[in-house]
Design an enzyme around this catalytic site. Structure first.
Site, PDB file in Angstrom:
ATOM      1  N   LYS A 114       0.860  -1.182   0.000  1.00  0.00           N
ATOM      2  CA  LYS A 114       0.000   0.000   0.000  1.00  0.00           C
ATOM      3  C   LYS A 114       0.895   1.230   0.000  1.00  0.00           C
ATOM      4  O   LYS A 114       1.701   1.423   0.911  1.00  0.00           O
ATOM      5  CB  LYS A 114      -0.893  -0.019   1.233  1.00  0.00           C
ATOM      6  CG  LYS A 114      -1.742   1.229   1.374  1.00  0.00           C
ATOM      7  CD  LYS A 114      -2.708   1.118   2.527  1.00  0.00           C
ATOM      8  CE  LYS A 114      -3.507   2.386   2.689  1.00  0.00           C
ATOM      9  NZ  LYS A 114      -4.433   2.304   3.820  1.00  0.00           N
ATOM     10  N   LYS A 126      -2.142  -1.515  -3.852  1.00  0.00           N
ATOM     11  CA  LYS A 126      -3.025  -0.365  -3.766  1.00  0.00           C
ATOM     12  C   LYS A 126      -2.218   0.923  -3.800  1.00  0.00           C
ATOM     13  O   LYS A 126      -1.221   1.004  -3.084  1.00  0.00           O
ATOM     14  CB  LYS A 126      -3.798  -0.456  -2.447  1.00  0.00           C
ATOM     15  CG  LYS A 126      -4.668   0.713  -2.153  1.00  0.00           C
ATOM     16  CD  LYS A 126      -5.247   0.574  -0.781  1.00  0.00           C
ATOM     17  CE  LYS A 126      -5.930   1.868  -0.461  1.00  0.00           C
ATOM     18  NZ  LYS A 126      -6.363   1.970   0.879  1.00  0.00           N
TER      19      LYS A 126
HETATM   20  C1  PBG Z   1      -7.339   3.310   5.647  1.00  0.00           C
HETATM   21  C2  PBG Z   1      -7.613   3.226   4.203  1.00  0.00           C
HETATM   22  C3  PBG Z   1      -7.431   4.199   3.200  1.00  0.00           C
HETATM   23  C4  PBG Z   1      -7.963   3.658   2.027  1.00  0.00           C
HETATM   24  C5  PBG Z   1      -8.407   2.374   2.332  1.00  0.00           C
HETATM   25  N1  PBG Z   1      -8.170   2.116   3.674  1.00  0.00           N
HETATM   26  C6  PBG Z   1      -6.936   5.572   3.267  1.00  0.00           C
HETATM   27  C7  PBG Z   1      -5.555   5.873   3.631  1.00  0.00           C
HETATM   28  O1  PBG Z   1      -4.707   5.006   3.821  1.00  0.00           O
HETATM   29  O2  PBG Z   1      -5.292   7.062   3.761  1.00  0.00           O
HETATM   30  C8  PBG Z   1      -8.035   4.338   0.691  1.00  0.00           C
HETATM   31  C9  PBG Z   1      -9.128   3.868  -0.200  1.00  0.00           C
HETATM   32  C10 PBG Z   1      -9.443   4.778  -1.318  1.00  0.00           C
HETATM   33  O3  PBG Z   1      -8.790   5.826  -1.543  1.00  0.00           O
HETATM   34  O4  PBG Z   1     -10.384   4.452  -2.047  1.00  0.00           O
HETATM   35  N2  PBG Z   1      -6.047   3.244   6.045  1.00  0.00           N
END
Ligand code: PBG
Length: 350
Positions: free
Chosen positions: A218, A271
């Site tokens: 991520k 992601k």
């Molecule tokens: C929580 C999380 C996030 C997303 C999914 N889980 C945001 C982040 O890490 O700031 C992003 C999902 C999206 O942008 O559609 N940690």
């Protein structure tokens, strides 16, 4: 003439369809859902036209509609009424996510329920873990909370996250989701050891059959902007670069994936998706993940930019979306998490 006549492969529609190497299916899709407290609520997210925050009663209608078009997997994000500096509302067994999960389980027993396991929507500071200074302190409530709010927004330094305390809390959150009936818990905090901490607690409590989908690779991405509005989870100071990955790196993503697999992840995720198709492909091809399913998250910013352009009439939404989702699958994703799941399901039928 000595050249290949590849154009004959594209001579007519049915022939082109016969020769398609990648086929998108409604079964590939997971629909993310935002759930809020209260009754009869359905709030559109300003920066994500067509995406809503639902109270649990309306969430049931949404899941029902998704099912009608063939979407059978959902990923639940909770937006609580109360936050504290330890994120404790996140593991309340009667909190927003467990309650939503129980209700879906009741009304739609066969739906695959996934839950996001993170702290950012539940902490006052909006970070995905608890802060070093806060570790061990009791949750703040009421006016004290406001004070802290104010103080935090004035501080401009990077957060120091207490990794090991955070993974204990993540495990508690995952357990509360499992108890409620989740099929898959998905830790997204990017803390080291989060998968093994969760696996251990789940196994100890008789939930060995609950799967873990690691948000393994991520990245710290500007494409999460609209999501943070949706889930009220923007960091109040600093950023997430000390725990989410640096987008210059690919080999490190493979190490993250390998680590999650070793810790017991059943599904690994890349992601965002669109600016990271090379990462999806590398994860797919890397020997160590030969047989592990790969999920890709087509995130909020990827949704919003296409929405905005198509609202302006600058591109055709349906064609652009099907092209993008197909590219994510072609890169190697087995599962695609997308806010377009319902529409794409309809478009694939027509
Ligand atoms: C929580 C999380 C996030 C997303 C999914 N889980 C945001 C982040 O890490 O700031 C992003 C999902 C999206 O942008 O559609 N940690």
């Amino acid at each position: 003439m000595e050249f290949n006549r590849l154009r004959y492969l594209r001579k007519k529609k049915l022939l082109r369809e016969l020769l398609q190497e990648t086929r998108l299916s409604v079964k590939d899709f997971v629909l993310p859902l935002f759930v809020i407290e209260g009754k009869n609520k359905k709030e559109e997210i300003f920066s994500m036209p067509g995406v809503f925050r639902f109270s649990i009663d309306n969430l049931m209608k949404e899941v029902g509609e998704a099912k009608k078009v063939g979407i059978v997997s959902v990923l639940i994000f909770g937006i609580p009424n109360r936050k504290d500096d330890m994120g404790s509302p996140a593991y309340n067994e009667n909190g927003i996510v467990p309650n939503a999960v129980k209700k879906i389980r009741q009304e739609f027993p066969d739906v695959v329920i996934m839950t996001d396991v993170c702290l950012c929507s539940y902490t006052i500071h909006g970070h995905c873990g608890i802060l070093k200074a806060a570790a061990g302190r009791r949750p703040m409530v009421g006016s004290k909370q406001k004070n802290i709010d104010h103080k935090l927004s004035a501080i401009k330094y990077q957060p120091e996250i207490d990794n090991d305390k955070t993974i204990e809390i993540l495990a508690k959150i995952a357990l509360s989701h499992a108890v409620a009936g989740a099929d898959i818990v998905a830790p997204s905090a990017m803390m080291d050891g989060q998968v093994s901490a969760i696996r251990k607690v789940l196994d100890k409590n008789g939930f060995s059959d609950v799967l873990i989908m690691g948000y393994s690779a991520k990245y710290a991405s500007s494409f999460y902007g609209p999501f943070r509005e949706a889930s009220d989870s923007a960091p109040q100071f600093g950023d997430r670069k000390s725990y989410q990955m640096d987008y210059h790196n690919l080999k490190e993503a493979l190490r993250e994936v390998e680590a999650d697999i070793k810790e017991g992840a059943d599904i690994v995720m890349v992601k965002p998706a669109l600016a990271y198709l090379d990462v999806i492909k590398a994860v797919k091809e890397s020997a160590m993940v030969d047989n592990i399913p790969i999920a890709a998250y087509n995130v909020s910013g990827e949704y919003s930019m296409i929405k905005a352009a198509s609202e302006k009439g600058w591109l055709d939404e349906k064609n652009a979306v099907l092209e993008i989702l197909t590219s994510i699958k072609r890169a190697g994703a087995d599962i695609i998490i997308t806010y377009w799941a319902k529409e794409a399901a309809r478009w694939l039928k027509s």
